[in-house]
Design an enzyme around this catalytic site. Sequence first.
Site, mmCIF file in Angstrom:
data_model
loop_
_atom_site.group_PDB
_atom_site.id
_atom_site.type_symbol
_atom_site.label_atom_id
_atom_site.label_comp_id
_atom_site.label_asym_id
_atom_site.label_seq_id
_atom_site.Cartn_x
_atom_site.Cartn_y
_atom_site.Cartn_z
ATOM 1 N N GLU A 158 -15.735 29.186 30.076
ATOM 2 C CA GLU A 158 -14.778 29.954 30.879
ATOM 3 C C GLU A 158 -14.830 31.469 30.652
ATOM 4 O O GLU A 158 -13.797 32.108 30.433
ATOM 5 C CB GLU A 158 -13.356 29.420 30.636
ATOM 6 C CG GLU A 158 -13.248 27.938 30.955
ATOM 7 C CD GLU A 158 -11.881 27.324 30.615
ATOM 8 O OE1 GLU A 158 -10.987 28.051 30.171
ATOM 9 O OE2 GLU A 158 -11.733 26.102 30.804
ATOM 10 N N GLU A 262 -15.727 17.970 33.681
ATOM 11 C CA GLU A 262 -14.297 17.717 33.451
ATOM 12 C C GLU A 262 -13.610 17.258 34.735
ATOM 13 O O GLU A 262 -12.560 17.774 35.101
ATOM 14 C CB GLU A 262 -13.607 18.985 32.931
ATOM 15 C CG GLU A 262 -14.258 19.595 31.712
ATOM 16 C CD GLU A 262 -13.486 20.760 31.109
ATOM 17 O OE1 GLU A 262 -12.321 21.000 31.481
ATOM 18 O OE2 GLU A 262 -14.061 21.444 30.239
HETATM 19 O O1 G3I Z 1 -2.409 20.515 17.891
HETATM 20 C C1 G3I Z 1 -1.107 20.154 18.332
HETATM 21 C C2 G3I Z 1 -0.633 18.991 17.550
HETATM 22 O O2 G3I Z 1 -0.515 19.364 16.197
HETATM 23 C C3 G3I Z 1 0.716 18.512 18.123
HETATM 24 O O3 G3I Z 1 1.076 17.319 17.495
HETATM 25 C C4 G3I Z 1 0.590 18.254 19.638
HETATM 26 C C5 G3I Z 1 1.917 17.849 20.257
HETATM 27 O O4 G3I Z 1 2.187 18.539 21.427
HETATM 28 O O5 G3I Z 1 0.127 19.429 20.245
HETATM 29 C C6 G3I Z 1 -1.172 19.711 19.773
HETATM 30 O O6 G3I Z 1 -1.877 20.645 20.490
HETATM 31 C C7 G3I Z 1 -2.113 20.354 21.837
HETATM 32 C C8 G3I Z 1 -3.566 19.931 22.019
HETATM 33 O O7 G3I Z 1 -3.852 19.822 23.405
HETATM 34 C C9 G3I Z 1 -3.901 18.611 21.356
HETATM 35 O O8 G3I Z 1 -3.152 17.583 21.894
HETATM 36 C C10 G3I Z 1 -1.809 21.624 22.597
HETATM 37 O O9 G3I Z 1 -0.426 21.889 22.532
HETATM 38 C C11 G3I Z 1 -2.245 21.496 24.032
HETATM 39 O O10 G3I Z 1 -2.136 22.769 24.652
HETATM 40 C C12 G3I Z 1 -3.690 21.051 24.075
HETATM 41 O O11 G3I Z 1 -4.048 20.931 25.428
HETATM 42 C C13 G3I Z 1 -5.425 20.828 25.700
HETATM 43 C C14 G3I Z 1 -5.879 22.063 26.448
HETATM 44 O O12 G3I Z 1 -7.240 21.918 26.817
HETATM 45 C C15 G3I Z 1 -5.685 23.311 25.603
HETATM 46 O O13 G3I Z 1 -6.457 24.330 25.944
HETATM 47 C C16 G3I Z 1 -5.640 19.598 26.547
HETATM 48 O O14 G3I Z 1 -5.366 18.437 25.757
HETATM 49 C C17 G3I Z 1 -7.080 19.532 27.037
HETATM 50 O O15 G3I Z 1 -7.211 18.503 28.001
HETATM 51 C C18 G3I Z 1 -7.444 20.853 27.709
HETATM 52 O O16 G3I Z 1 -8.796 20.787 28.092
HETATM 53 C C19 G3I Z 1 -9.305 21.944 28.791
HETATM 54 C C20 G3I Z 1 -10.747 22.091 28.361
HETATM 55 O O17 G3I Z 1 -10.837 22.184 26.956
HETATM 56 C C21 G3I Z 1 -11.386 23.312 29.020
HETATM 57 N N1 G3I Z 1 -11.218 23.275 30.457
HETATM 58 C C22 G3I Z 1 -9.882 23.051 30.960
HETATM 59 C C23 G3I Z 1 -9.283 21.785 30.320
HETATM 60 C C24 G3I Z 1 -7.919 21.494 30.859
HETATM 61 O O18 G3I Z 1 -7.036 22.536 30.485
#
Ligand code: G3I
Length: 376
Positions: A158, A262
């Site tokens: 990105e 994705e």
């Molecule tokens: O790490 C914490 C964890 O300690 C806590 O228990 C949990 C409870 O909410 O949150 C955890 O972090 C979250 C993480 O996912 C793991 O579950 C974050 O808040 C959350 O923001 C994060 O979201 C991910 C996101 O990327 C963050 O950038 C999504 O799962 C994931 O599907 C998404 O994937 C991205 C690709 O990497 C790049 N392209 C876009 C795609 C969709 O956004």
Amino acid sequence: MMKKALLMLAAAASVTALFAADTPKTNLGKLYEKDFLIGVALNQRITSQQDKQRAELAASQFNCLTPENCMKWDATEPQEGKFNFGPGDDLVKYAQKNKIKIHGHTLIWHSQTPQWVFQGENGQPATRELVLKRMKNHIEGVMKHYKGKVDAWDVVNEAFNEDGTLRNSRWKQIVGDDFIEKAFEFARAADPSAKLVYNDYNAYNPSKRDGIAKLAKELKKKGLIDAVGMQAHYLIDYPSTKLIEDAIKKYADAGVMVMVTEMDVDVLPRSNGRVTADISATQEYQEKNNPYTKGLPDDVSKKLADRYEDIFKVFLKHSKNMYSVTVWGLDDGTSWLNGFPVRGRTNHPLLFDRQLKQKPCYDALVKLKQQQGLRK
Ligand code: G3I
């Protein structure tokens, strides 16, 4: 006492029945094996096999997998030089046991990168030299650990704006525009056998597409890149299959393979109609934008199936340039789109529903391939 035990047994059986959806008899990966890999992004509960049911379903369907979060920088190197490979190693174990290839995600990104990476002495920003040193150390640390185990890596994720210019990230600000080439150089040296990928969302958007294709061409000339990853976070009616096809052709012309990295199809309305996967672009919850809390109506489910089918027709048409097609999540219950761009919604973007039952969009992909086989 006996009655109570029987009741408890019955309740347990009905819960199992609810979740023990019949595993489809078809294996999607196998069905498409002559065309491209069929991948899935999996969360840590699945790849550590705590969520056994999902782990089994994924292994029965897919021949490639992407870690949804556990190989990102904040997970693998939360503190400088202190690598944490536990969750990634669990994932490798699961993938090897089930003969599934791994698509590593992701080495260099503006998001999910700890602040220390960009910090220098006395609260000053780090210098270009220091950030490059940390970049090299990270890429080497992670890629060498997984050498020979990870088939492809999203090296940079990105980095482009919609107009085809480079995003003004900390990487660009501190290192300069060549941060992308540097990352690919370090990656190529760390594991020469891994396929190296530039990965982005809205990679169909002509201005962004042209910027990415130009970069791909330049890196290809230097032998540093193998594929462009089109994330493919799509809406039910956007983008057109023409835009998707034009982008595949453009990247193929640049001399690289295409990986769809994705894919999902958001069925819910967005209040500002924006198509993006920029996680900072969140919106307010509105009841009217969450219409399918009790399940997807048949007509929408059919529309979703048609949409998957139309897009896969394009992928099949260009299969000689396509290496893999990966969906971003196993089932609707674990999709990131339940929380984006609005938190608390009930979305239905994937091939399996919340009970892990195959959806009409899954059946459409099976039928599409079977019909193609009959025509040959
Ligand atoms: O790490 C914490 C964890 O300690 C806590 O228990 C949990 C409870 O909410 O949150 C955890 O972090 C979250 C993480 O996912 C793991 O579950 C974050 O808040 C959350 O923001 C994060 O979201 C991910 C996101 O990327 C963050 O950038 C999504 O799962 C994931 O599907 C998404 O994937 C991205 C690709 O990497 C790049 N392209 C876009 C795609 C969709 O956004």
